[in-house]
Design a protein around this motif. Structure first.
Motif, PDB file in Angstrom:
ATOM      1  N   PRO A   1       0.845  -1.198   0.000  1.00  0.00           N
ATOM      2  CA  PRO A   1       0.000   0.000   0.000  1.00  0.00           C
ATOM      3  C   PRO A   1       0.880   1.247   0.000  1.00  0.00           C
ATOM      4  CG  PRO A   1      -0.697  -1.559   1.707  1.00  0.00           C
ATOM      5  CD  PRO A   1       0.599  -2.067   1.170  1.00  0.00           C
ATOM      6  N   PRO A   2       0.352   2.386  -0.526  1.00  0.00           N
ATOM      7  CA  PRO A   2       1.191   3.588  -0.564  1.00  0.00           C
ATOM      8  C   PRO A   2       1.529   4.070   0.836  1.00  0.00           C
ATOM      9  CG  PRO A   2      -1.097   4.119  -1.085  1.00  0.00           C
ATOM     10  CD  PRO A   2      -1.019   2.628  -0.993  1.00  0.00           C
ATOM     11  N   GLY A   3       2.503   4.943   0.911  1.00  0.00           N
ATOM     12  CA  GLY A   3       2.904   5.492   2.209  1.00  0.00           C
ATOM     13  C   GLY A   3       4.040   6.461   2.024  1.00  0.00           C
ATOM     14  N   PRO A   4       4.508   7.099   3.086  1.00  0.00           N
ATOM     15  CA  PRO A   4       5.575   8.092   2.967  1.00  0.00           C
ATOM     16  C   PRO A   4       6.877   7.445   2.484  1.00  0.00           C
ATOM     17  CG  PRO A   4       5.138   7.563   5.257  1.00  0.00           C
ATOM     18  CD  PRO A   4       4.086   6.870   4.472  1.00  0.00           C
ATOM     19  N   PRO A   5       7.771   8.230   1.852  1.00  0.00           N
ATOM     20  CA  PRO A   5       9.014   7.654   1.313  1.00  0.00           C
ATOM     21  C   PRO A   5       9.832   6.962   2.405  1.00  0.00           C
ATOM     22  CG  PRO A   5       8.850  10.033   0.877  1.00  0.00           C
ATOM     23  CD  PRO A   5       7.679   9.670   1.691  1.00  0.00           C
ATOM     24  N   LYS A   6      10.486   5.835   2.003  1.00  0.00           N
ATOM     25  CA  LYS A   6      11.221   5.032   2.990  1.00  0.00           C
ATOM     26  C   LYS A   6      12.704   5.002   2.662  1.00  0.00           C
ATOM     27  CE  LYS A   6       7.298   1.875   3.538  1.00  0.00           C
ATOM     28  NZ  LYS A   6       6.314   2.446   2.631  1.00  0.00           N
TER      29      LYS A   6
ATOM     30  N   ILE B   1       3.954  -1.915   9.144  1.00  0.00           N
ATOM     31  CA  ILE B   1       2.726  -1.442   9.799  1.00  0.00           C
ATOM     32  C   ILE B   1       1.723  -1.041   8.725  1.00  0.00           C
ATOM     33  CG2 ILE B   1       1.727   0.255  11.395  1.00  0.00           C
ATOM     34  CD1 ILE B   1       4.453   0.515  12.672  1.00  0.00           C
ATOM     35  N   ILE B   2       0.507  -1.588   8.829  1.00  0.00           N
ATOM     36  CA  ILE B   2      -0.573  -1.255   7.902  1.00  0.00           C
ATOM     37  C   ILE B   2      -1.555  -0.375   8.665  1.00  0.00           C
ATOM     38  CG2 ILE B   2      -2.538  -2.258   6.648  1.00  0.00           C
ATOM     39  CD1 ILE B   2       0.039  -3.032   5.319  1.00  0.00           C
ATOM     40  N   ILE B   3      -1.914   0.761   8.078  1.00  0.00           N
ATOM     41  CA  ILE B   3      -2.855   1.648   8.777  1.00  0.00           C
ATOM     42  C   ILE B   3      -4.135   1.766   7.958  1.00  0.00           C
ATOM     43  CG2 ILE B   3      -3.190   3.967   9.730  1.00  0.00           C
ATOM     44  CD1 ILE B   3       0.191   3.651   9.309  1.00  0.00           C
ATOM     45  N   LEU B   4      -5.242   1.409   8.579  1.00  0.00           N
ATOM     46  CA  LEU B   4      -6.544   1.472   7.909  1.00  0.00           C
ATOM     47  C   LEU B   4      -7.266   2.735   8.369  1.00  0.00           C
ATOM     48  CD1 LEU B   4      -7.598  -2.225   8.648  1.00  0.00           C
ATOM     49  CD2 LEU B   4      -6.358  -1.361   6.653  1.00  0.00           C
ATOM     50  N   SER B   5      -7.796   3.511   7.416  1.00  0.00           N
ATOM     51  CA  SER B   5      -8.382   4.802   7.795  1.00  0.00           C
ATOM     52  C   SER B   5      -9.847   4.925   7.453  1.00  0.00           C
ATOM     53  CB  SER B   5      -7.643   5.938   7.092  1.00  0.00           C
ATOM     54  OG  SER B   5      -6.285   5.830   7.319  1.00  0.00           O
ATOM     55  N   SER B   6     -10.499   3.828   7.111  1.00  0.00           N
ATOM     56  CA  SER B   6     -11.933   3.941   6.841  1.00  0.00           C
ATOM     57  C   SER B   6     -12.655   2.774   7.493  1.00  0.00           C
ATOM     58  CB  SER B   6     -12.203   3.918   5.336  1.00  0.00           C
ATOM     59  OG  SER B   6     -12.039   2.608   4.839  1.00  0.00           O
TER      60      SER B   6
ATOM     61  N   ASP C   1      -4.285   9.334  -1.126  1.00  0.00           N
ATOM     62  CA  ASP C   1      -5.623   8.997  -1.596  1.00  0.00           C
ATOM     63  C   ASP C   1      -5.917   7.499  -1.429  1.00  0.00           C
ATOM     64  OD1 ASP C   1      -8.063   9.464  -2.637  1.00  0.00           O
ATOM     65  OD2 ASP C   1      -7.452   9.224  -4.738  1.00  0.00           O
ATOM     66  N   SER C   2      -5.675   7.008  -0.211  1.00  0.00           N
ATOM     67  CA  SER C   2      -5.866   5.580   0.030  1.00  0.00           C
ATOM     68  C   SER C   2      -6.258   5.368   1.495  1.00  0.00           C
ATOM     69  CB  SER C   2      -4.556   4.841  -0.265  1.00  0.00           C
ATOM     70  OG  SER C   2      -4.660   3.501   0.110  1.00  0.00           O
ATOM     71  N   ASP C   3      -7.263   4.501   1.705  1.00  0.00           N
ATOM     72  CA  ASP C   3      -7.657   4.237   3.099  1.00  0.00           C
ATOM     73  C   ASP C   3      -6.817   3.111   3.707  1.00  0.00           C
ATOM     74  OD1 ASP C   3      -8.713   2.152   1.691  1.00  0.00           O
ATOM     75  OD2 ASP C   3     -10.763   2.358   2.450  1.00  0.00           O
ATOM     76  N   ILE C   4      -5.811   2.677   2.940  1.00  0.00           N
ATOM     77  CA  ILE C   4      -4.862   1.707   3.503  1.00  0.00           C
ATOM     78  C   ILE C   4      -3.459   2.209   3.151  1.00  0.00           C
ATOM     79  CG2 ILE C   4      -5.390   0.202   1.492  1.00  0.00           C
ATOM     80  CD1 ILE C   4      -4.451  -2.148   3.266  1.00  0.00           C
ATOM     81  N   ILE C   5      -2.655   2.445   4.161  1.00  0.00           N
ATOM     82  CA  ILE C   5      -1.291   2.912   3.894  1.00  0.00           C
ATOM     83  C   ILE C   5      -0.283   2.012   4.621  1.00  0.00           C
ATOM     84  CG2 ILE C   5      -1.783   5.332   3.302  1.00  0.00           C
ATOM     85  CD1 ILE C   5      -1.137   6.129   6.098  1.00  0.00           C
ATOM     86  N   HIS C   6       0.957   2.125   4.156  1.00  0.00           N
ATOM     87  CA  HIS C   6       1.991   1.247   4.710  1.00  0.00           C
ATOM     88  C   HIS C   6       3.158   2.057   5.235  1.00  0.00           C
ATOM     89  CE1 HIS C   6       5.581  -1.458   4.383  1.00  0.00           C
ATOM     90  NE2 HIS C   6       4.757  -2.212   5.069  1.00  0.00           N
TER      91      HIS C   6
ATOM     92  N   TYR D   1      -3.303  -4.577  -3.175  1.00  0.00           N
ATOM     93  CA  TYR D   1      -2.059  -4.344  -2.424  1.00  0.00           C
ATOM     94  C   TYR D   1      -1.703  -5.598  -1.621  1.00  0.00           C
ATOM     95  CZ  TYR D   1      -2.888   0.636  -3.262  1.00  0.00           C
ATOM     96  OH  TYR D   1      -3.101   1.847  -3.844  1.00  0.00           O
ATOM     97  N   ARG D   2      -0.422  -5.724  -1.360  1.00  0.00           N
ATOM     98  CA  ARG D   2       0.079  -6.843  -0.561  1.00  0.00           C
ATOM     99  C   ARG D   2       0.177  -6.412   0.896  1.00  0.00           C
ATOM    100  NH1 ARG D   2       5.478  -8.604   0.618  1.00  0.00           N
ATOM    101  NH2 ARG D   2       6.310  -6.823  -0.518  1.00  0.00           N
ATOM    102  N   ILE D   3      -0.365  -7.237   1.767  1.00  0.00           N
ATOM    103  CA  ILE D   3      -0.203  -6.985   3.206  1.00  0.00           C
ATOM    104  C   ILE D   3       0.801  -8.020   3.695  1.00  0.00           C
ATOM    105  CG2 ILE D   3      -1.375  -6.972   5.449  1.00  0.00           C
ATOM    106  CD1 ILE D   3      -3.852  -5.972   3.973  1.00  0.00           C
TER     107      ILE D   3
END
Ligand code: HEM
Length: 511
Positions: free
Chosen positions: A30-35, A75-80, A62-67, A377-379
């Protein structure tokens, strides 16, 4: 070589699994801040306002699932609500685990707390025991005690209006100790409350992710006490003594009372029979009773102190709720649980309290031991899965003007609007781990708020300069949030209200 049908099926299954795994591992995260390589988001991960920043990231990508990756920890963060329900509820068979907390569970001796226990039989046994006494119908047995403890809170506030936070804590501690052990808590310095508070103080720090290296490098647990850098071992040893005291002492007292035949109804009294029903039943009861203070006290205190802040923030809501109570509850009586259906504005106000500032803005993290796929996306397996309750309850599509305190958002034509989802759907968590104390918690919060509104005016304090003191509305950011100290004025609404409060002492005993 010809394959027989069984071998063909086996081969096909293996090929299919390999292809599936390859397909899965080719899926993007899932998308997320640069690593950064290896360190991931170690340096751009927030340490304050974490839920607000997670929510911003969710909007940014623009995603309710971020990594997020913290030095190899996925860490997977769900926002909806949708993502939380789809994963934590609908796939609860794989999303009900908790991460291994080596320092807290194995070294500090807190493995009896089933809210942080790995998913499995030990957890299941304790959760089942808890459920037998606290499901929706069974937890009603505690209502009389919750009502009398609320009246005690009103009397304490009348005599000592300055100590609202201490009074809320005392009330909640009384309800929980009563429910767990049937123990009546002393007005001040109760020994069992002290044991629980000391124990919790020692563990709260350790629950901060990344606080102890041993959680990332388990082999460190074999370091001897005398070895340089083994401070965590000493800390663990001290905490273990506290956790054992918290586990053993109130339970021994409850057992003594049960044996003497003078014990009121409680979780311990209700379950401590047929001990041969399954091996280890007594230990499971002891463990479960001991975790109630940890799970139930700060959570309720957090919600009730948010209510006090909300009354300073929106005095109009307070006036409307008081007018409703005055028109519904018979003169000379305090609100009772039976009044709830006739007090929709009060119920909407309670909902808004739970939405405005959820007690656990990031819930309690789940854990997934196997790889999964969601929305392409892969979890990754071994991920911590966090539900951003704050984001769900501040989603402007469902709750327009989300930062305002507006009980009216839950009403339509003066009744609770079933089309607006209540915060209870998110604030108590999800799936097989959903808060099992939620029925008792909701009842306690409702009756305390209704009783305080019926009898007191809660307003901003007046400073020495004669000006109103504006609270900061800031919170201490822990797993369970708590308002930073604030001033307020709490006065009985009238002489009649004062007399009504006093009259409860005759029914329930003295202050
Ligand atoms: C405002 C009050 C409360 C709130 C907001 C709250 C919220 C939560 C949340 C978010 C979880 C984690 C759910 C998940 O993993 O998805 C939880 C778990 C739990 N809560 Fe509550 N809680 C409250 C009060 C209570 C009370 C009063 C008790 C007990 C007397 C209690 C007992 C528990 C237990 C035992 C768990 C662990 C469940 C498990 O891991 O299987 N809670 N709670």
């Amino acid at each position: 070589m010809l394959l027989n049908p069984l071998n063909s099926i086996l081969l096909a299954t293996v090929l299919f699994t390999v292809l599936l795994l390859r397909k899965r591992s080719r899926l993007p995260l899932p998308p997320g801040p640069p690593k950064l390589p290896l360190l991931g988001n170690l340096f751009n991960h927030p340490s304050v306002s974490v839920w607000k920043i997670y929510m911003e990231w969710s909007k940014l990508y623009d995603s309710d699932i971020i990594h997020v990756d913290i030095a190899g920890r996925s860490i997977i963060i769900l926002s909806s609500m949708e993502a939380a329900v789809n994963l934590l509820d609908k796939r609860s068979a794989i999303y009900s685990d908790r991460a291994r907390l080596l320092m807290v569970n194995e070294l500090m001796g807190w493995e009896f707390i089933f809210s942080i226990m790995k998913y499995g039989d030990r957890w299941r046994t304790r959760r089942r025991l808890f459920h037998t006494v606290f499901h929706a119908e069974a937890s009603k047995k505690f209502l009389p005690r919750q009502l009398s403890t609320t009246h005690q809170l009103l009397r304490r506030l009348l005599h000592e209006p300055a100590g609202i936070m201490a009074h809320l804590r005392h009330m909640t501690g009384s309800i929980i100790m009563g429910a767990a052990y049937g123990i009546d808590v002393a007005a001040k310095d109760d020994p069992y409350v002290r044991l629980a508070e000391d124990g919790l103080a020692s563990v709260t720090e350790a629950l901060v992710p990344g606080k102890f290296l041993v959680d990332s490098l388990p082999l460190l647990k074999y370091i001897p006490y005398w070895f340089p850098g083994s401070g965590f071992q000493r800390l663990a040893r001290e905490s273990k003594i506290l956790s054992q005291n918290m586990l053993e002492k109130p339970f021994a007292e409850a057992k003594r009372r049960i044996t003497s035949g003078h014990a009121p109804y409680s979780f311990t009294a209700a379950t401590l029979q047929n001990l041969d029903e399954f091996p280890g039943k007594e230990q499971a009861i002891k463990d479960t009773a001991a975790m109630m203070y940890a799970a139930g006290t700060d959570t309720i205190v957090s919600a009730l102190s948010t209510f006090i802040l909300a009354m300073l923030y929106n005095p109009e809501a307070q006036r409307k709720a008081q007018a409703e109570i005055d028109s519904v509850v018979r003169k000379g009586h305090l609100p009772d649980f039976d009044d709830e259906p006739y007090l929709p504005f009060v119920s909407a106000l309670v909902k808004e309290v739970l939405r405005w500032q959820p007690a656990l803005p990031l819930g309690v993290a789940h854990f997934i031991a196997v790889e999964d796929e969601y929305k392409g996306y892969r979890i990754p397996r071994g991920s911590t899965v966090i539900i951003n309750t704050w984001a769900v309850l501040h989603d402007e599509h469902f709750y327009p003007d989300p930062h305002a305190f507006k009980p009216e958002r839950f009403l339509l034509d003066g009744k609770l609007n079933p089309a607006i989802q209540g915060p209870e759907a998110a604030t108590f968590g999800f799936g097989r781990r959903i808060c099992p104390g939620r029925h008792m918690a909701a009842a306690s919060i409702w009756i305390t708020i209704a009783s305080l509104l019926a009898t007191f005016d809660i307003t901003k304090a007046v400073g020495k300069d004669g000006e109103l003191v504006e609270p900061s509305y800031e919170y201490f950011e822990r797993i369970i949030v708590m308002p930073q100290p604030f001033e307020c004025s709490i006065k009985p609404r009238s002489k009649d209200a004062e007399a009504l409060i006093q009259s409860t002492a005759d029914q329930d005993g003295s202050v």
